[in-house]
Design a protein around this motif. Structure first.
Motif, short mmCIF file in Angstrom:
data_model
loop_
_atom_site.label_atom_id
_atom_site.label_comp_id
_atom_site.label_asym_id
_atom_site.label_seq_id
_atom_site.Cartn_x
_atom_site.Cartn_y
_atom_site.Cartn_z
N PHE A 1 54.77 -18.37 105.21
CA PHE A 1 55.59 -19.55 105.46
C PHE A 1 57.05 -19.17 105.30
CE2 PHE A 1 51.56 -21.59 104.18
CZ PHE A 1 51.40 -22.45 105.25
N SER A 2 57.92 -19.92 105.96
CA SER A 2 59.34 -19.59 105.88
C SER A 2 60.00 -20.25 104.68
CB SER A 2 60.06 -20.01 107.16
OG SER A 2 60.05 -21.41 107.29
N ALA A 3 59.79 -21.54 104.51
CA ALA A 3 60.41 -22.27 103.41
C ALA A 3 59.46 -23.38 103.00
CB ALA A 3 61.75 -22.86 103.84
N CYS A 4 58.66 -23.11 102.00
CA CYS A 4 57.67 -24.09 101.55
C CYS A 4 58.39 -25.27 100.90
CB CYS A 4 56.72 -23.43 100.56
SG CYS A 4 55.51 -24.54 99.85
N THR A 5 58.57 -26.35 101.65
CA THR A 5 59.36 -27.47 101.18
C THR A 5 58.55 -28.54 100.47
OG1 THR A 5 59.16 -28.50 103.36
CG2 THR A 5 61.12 -27.15 102.95
N GLY A 6 57.26 -28.33 100.30
CA GLY A 6 56.45 -29.29 99.59
C GLY A 6 55.05 -28.75 99.35
N SER A 7 54.45 -29.13 98.22
CA SER A 7 53.10 -28.70 97.88
C SER A 7 52.35 -29.87 97.29
CB SER A 7 53.13 -27.56 96.85
OG SER A 7 53.88 -26.46 97.31
N ALA A 8 51.08 -30.01 97.64
CA ALA A 8 50.23 -31.05 97.08
C ALA A 8 48.83 -30.49 96.87
CB ALA A 8 50.18 -32.27 98.00
N LEU A 9 48.16 -30.98 95.83
CA LEU A 9 46.84 -30.47 95.47
C LEU A 9 45.93 -31.64 95.12
CD1 LEU A 9 45.43 -27.66 94.90
CD2 LEU A 9 46.04 -28.02 92.51
N SER A 10 44.70 -31.63 95.63
CA SER A 10 43.76 -32.69 95.30
C SER A 10 43.36 -32.59 93.84
CB SER A 10 42.51 -32.58 96.20
OG SER A 10 41.83 -31.36 95.95
N ALA A 11 42.75 -33.66 93.32
CA ALA A 11 42.43 -33.72 91.89
C ALA A 11 41.49 -32.60 91.46
CB ALA A 11 41.82 -35.08 91.56
N ALA B 1 67.83 -33.88 103.01
CA ALA B 1 66.87 -33.68 101.94
C ALA B 1 65.51 -33.30 102.52
CB ALA B 1 66.73 -34.97 101.12
N PRO B 2 64.76 -32.40 101.84
CA PRO B 2 63.44 -32.05 102.32
C PRO B 2 62.47 -33.20 102.15
CG PRO B 2 63.84 -31.07 100.17
CD PRO B 2 65.14 -31.68 100.63
N PRO B 3 61.35 -33.18 102.83
CA PRO B 3 60.38 -34.26 102.70
C PRO B 3 59.58 -34.14 101.42
CG PRO B 3 59.49 -32.56 104.11
CD PRO B 3 60.89 -32.13 103.75
N ASP B 4 58.75 -35.14 101.16
CA ASP B 4 57.84 -35.10 100.03
C ASP B 4 56.44 -35.37 100.56
OD1 ASP B 4 57.19 -34.82 97.33
OD2 ASP B 4 57.17 -36.98 97.02
N ILE B 5 55.44 -34.75 99.97
CA ILE B 5 54.07 -34.96 100.40
C ILE B 5 53.19 -35.27 99.19
CG2 ILE B 5 54.16 -33.56 102.49
CD1 ILE B 5 52.88 -31.28 100.93
N SER B 6 52.11 -35.99 99.45
CA SER B 6 51.14 -36.31 98.42
C SER B 6 49.76 -36.32 99.05
CB SER B 6 51.45 -37.68 97.81
OG SER B 6 50.51 -38.03 96.82
N ILE B 7 48.75 -35.96 98.26
CA ILE B 7 47.36 -35.99 98.72
C ILE B 7 46.55 -36.83 97.74
CG2 ILE B 7 46.72 -33.85 97.55
CD1 ILE B 7 44.87 -33.24 99.97
N SER B 8 45.62 -37.59 98.26
CA SER B 8 44.79 -38.43 97.40
C SER B 8 43.90 -37.57 96.51
CB SER B 8 43.93 -39.37 98.25
OG SER B 8 43.09 -38.62 99.12
N GLY B 9 43.39 -38.18 95.46
CA GLY B 9 42.55 -37.44 94.52
C GLY B 9 41.33 -36.83 95.14
N ASP B 10 40.74 -37.53 96.14
CA ASP B 10 39.54 -37.01 96.78
C ASP B 10 39.85 -36.01 97.89
OD1 ASP B 10 40.50 -38.64 98.80
OD2 ASP B 10 38.87 -40.10 98.69
N GLY B 11 41.15 -35.82 98.19
CA GLY B 11 41.53 -34.83 99.18
C GLY B 11 41.37 -35.25 100.62
N ASN B 12 41.19 -36.55 100.88
CA ASN B 12 40.92 -37.02 102.24
C ASN B 12 42.08 -37.77 102.89
OD1 ASN B 12 38.27 -36.00 102.32
ND2 ASN B 12 37.50 -37.78 101.22
N ALA C 1 49.96 -38.25 102.60
CA ALA C 1 51.14 -39.03 102.94
C ALA C 1 52.35 -38.09 103.01
CB ALA C 1 51.40 -40.12 101.92
N LEU C 2 53.13 -38.22 104.06
CA LEU C 2 54.34 -37.42 104.27
C LEU C 2 55.53 -38.37 104.34
CD1 LEU C 2 55.90 -34.81 105.11
CD2 LEU C 2 55.26 -35.36 107.47
N ASN C 3 56.50 -38.16 103.48
CA ASN C 3 57.71 -38.98 103.44
C ASN C 3 58.84 -38.15 104.02
OD1 ASN C 3 59.79 -40.73 102.91
ND2 ASN C 3 59.24 -41.08 100.78
N THR C 4 59.32 -38.52 105.18
CA THR C 4 60.33 -37.72 105.85
C THR C 4 61.22 -38.60 106.71
OG1 THR C 4 60.66 -35.77 107.26
CG2 THR C 4 58.82 -37.22 107.81
#
Length: 207
Positions: A75-85, A136-147, A150-153
């Motif tokens: 990746f060139s610039a990892c601007t966000g990371s999210a991990l399921s529960a 500003a870079p975006p923000d990401i989130s993943i639900s606990g079950d991984g399904n 959400a991308l905020n941009t």
């Protein structure tokens, strides 16, 4: 509280001067996701499990920005990371696509091996950088079950949330909701999904 361990998370490619963001941890505390790198804890000791690499990385062509991709397909610039529960689904947000838009890549873990799930995702409502912009870079989130993701941009029509759902093993964009004025596209934004993926909360630095 005491410091258990310290490890260096340099980012997904060799250029150490690049800025990266995003860190996440699984609910059991044994998997950490930082800048496209997975760290795991075994018997109290932390180690790098895998560096995630995109299978379908786009080619940066915007003349206003230097393409920081290297020959190793990082990746060139990892601007966000999210991990399921449970720590078995990871999402990377990266820019420097053909028009320097933001893209999402989803990875899943089988045993100790991580693999990309499907093709990269791009929201209908996404940021398009233009030469000279400082946004500003975006923000990401993943639900606990991984399904659900959400991308905020932002785009030049406003900023908002794009939601992706997984049905079976296929990800599709479910909805895009515009929430803000395009003149606020330099504001910092955050998004967080509920465990079941049916609600999200977002915030911005300006009204």
């Amino acid at each position: 509280w005491r410091l258990q361990s310290k490890f260096i998370c340099r980012g997904p490619q060799a250029n150490s001067n690049r800025a990266y963001s995003g860190i996440a941890i699984s609910y059991d505390g044994n998997t950490v996701f930082c800048n496209a790198q997975i760290f795991v804890r075994t018997n109290g000791a932390w180690s790098l499990q895998q560096t995630l690499l995109p299978l379908d990385r786009p080619v940066a062509s915007n003349p206003g920005f230097v393409p920081y991709y290297d020959t190793a397909n990082h990746f060139s610039a990892c601007t966000g990371s999210a991990l399921s529960a449970n720590g078995n689904t990871a999402v990377v947000c990266d820019n420097y696509g053909p028009d320097t838009t933001f893209n999402l890549w989803v990875f899943t873990r089988n045993g100790s091996n991580w693999a990309q799930q499907g093709s990269r995702l791009q929201a209908t409502h996404h940021e398009t950088w233009r030469s000279g912009d400082v946004l500003a870079p975006p923000d990401i989130s993943i639900s606990g079950d991984g399904n659900t993701i959400a991308l905020n941009t932002t785009s030049y029509s406003g900023w908002g949330i794009s939601v992706f759902r997984k049905i079976g093993s296929v990800w599709t964009e479910q909805t895009t909701t515009l929430l803000g004025d395009p003149q606020q596209n330099t504001a910092g934004r955050n998004v967080d999904l509920a465990f079941d993926g049916n609600s999200f909360i977002t915030a911005t630095a300006s009204g």
